[in-house]
Design a protein around this motif. Sequence first.
Motif, PDB file in Angstrom:
ATOM      1  N   ALA A 119      -7.060  -1.147  -9.807  1.00 33.69           N
ATOM      2  CA  ALA A 119      -7.827  -0.029 -10.214  1.00 33.69           C
ATOM      3  C   ALA A 119      -6.996   0.963 -10.290  1.00 33.69           C
ATOM      4  N   SER A 120      -5.872   1.324  -9.897  1.00 38.70           N
ATOM      5  CA  SER A 120      -5.255   2.499  -9.945  1.00 38.70           C
ATOM      6  C   SER A 120      -4.302   2.301 -11.415  1.00 38.70           C
ATOM      7  N   PHE A 166       0.713  -1.149   0.002  1.00 38.46           N
ATOM      8  CA  PHE A 166       0.040   0.008   0.022  1.00 38.46           C
ATOM      9  C   PHE A 166       0.995   1.214  -0.067  1.00 38.46           C
ATOM     10  N   SER A 213      -6.351  -4.962  -5.029  1.00 42.31           N
ATOM     11  CA  SER A 213      -7.666  -4.718  -6.040  1.00 42.31           C
ATOM     12  C   SER A 213      -7.486  -2.939  -6.116  1.00 42.31           C
ATOM     13  N   THR A 214      -6.817  -2.445  -5.146  1.00 44.07           N
ATOM     14  CA  THR A 214      -6.889  -0.992  -5.282  1.00 44.07           C
ATOM     15  C   THR A 214      -5.643  -0.862  -6.344  1.00 44.07           C
ATOM     16  N   ASN A 215      -4.649  -1.396  -6.236  1.00 45.98           N
ATOM     17  CA  ASN A 215      -3.431  -1.583  -7.288  1.00 45.98           C
ATOM     18  C   ASN A 215      -3.862  -1.622  -8.558  1.00 45.98           C
ATOM     19  N   HIS A 229      -7.781  -6.092  -0.740  1.00 54.83           N
ATOM     20  CA  HIS A 229      -8.334  -5.044  -0.744  1.00 54.83           C
ATOM     21  C   HIS A 229      -7.205  -4.089  -1.496  1.00 54.83           C
ATOM     22  N   TRP A 230      -5.965  -4.267  -0.855  1.00 56.34           N
ATOM     23  CA  TRP A 230      -4.946  -3.087  -1.372  1.00 56.34           C
ATOM     24  C   TRP A 230      -4.341  -3.836  -2.829  1.00 56.34           C
TER      25      TRP A 230
END
Length: 65
Positions: A61-62, A23, A57-59, A54-55
């Motif tokens: 998405a980014s 993260f 998936s955030t990666n 979660h992180w």
Amino acid sequence: MPLLKRAIEIDDSLGEAYAVLAFCVLISEWNWAAAEEFAHKAIELNPNYAPAHHWLSTNYASMKL
């Protein structure tokens, strides 16, 4: 991030440390490849640690922004 790297040096089986490192690398350096690698390592070490998923998936998405 020096404390995270030190935590990993002391005990490299801490999935949670790798997740937080993923993260931090993502939000501070925008290094998607490194963040993905750290997140996968976190999930490998502790597959039930939800923030790692979660992180990751955030990666992903980014990367689409």
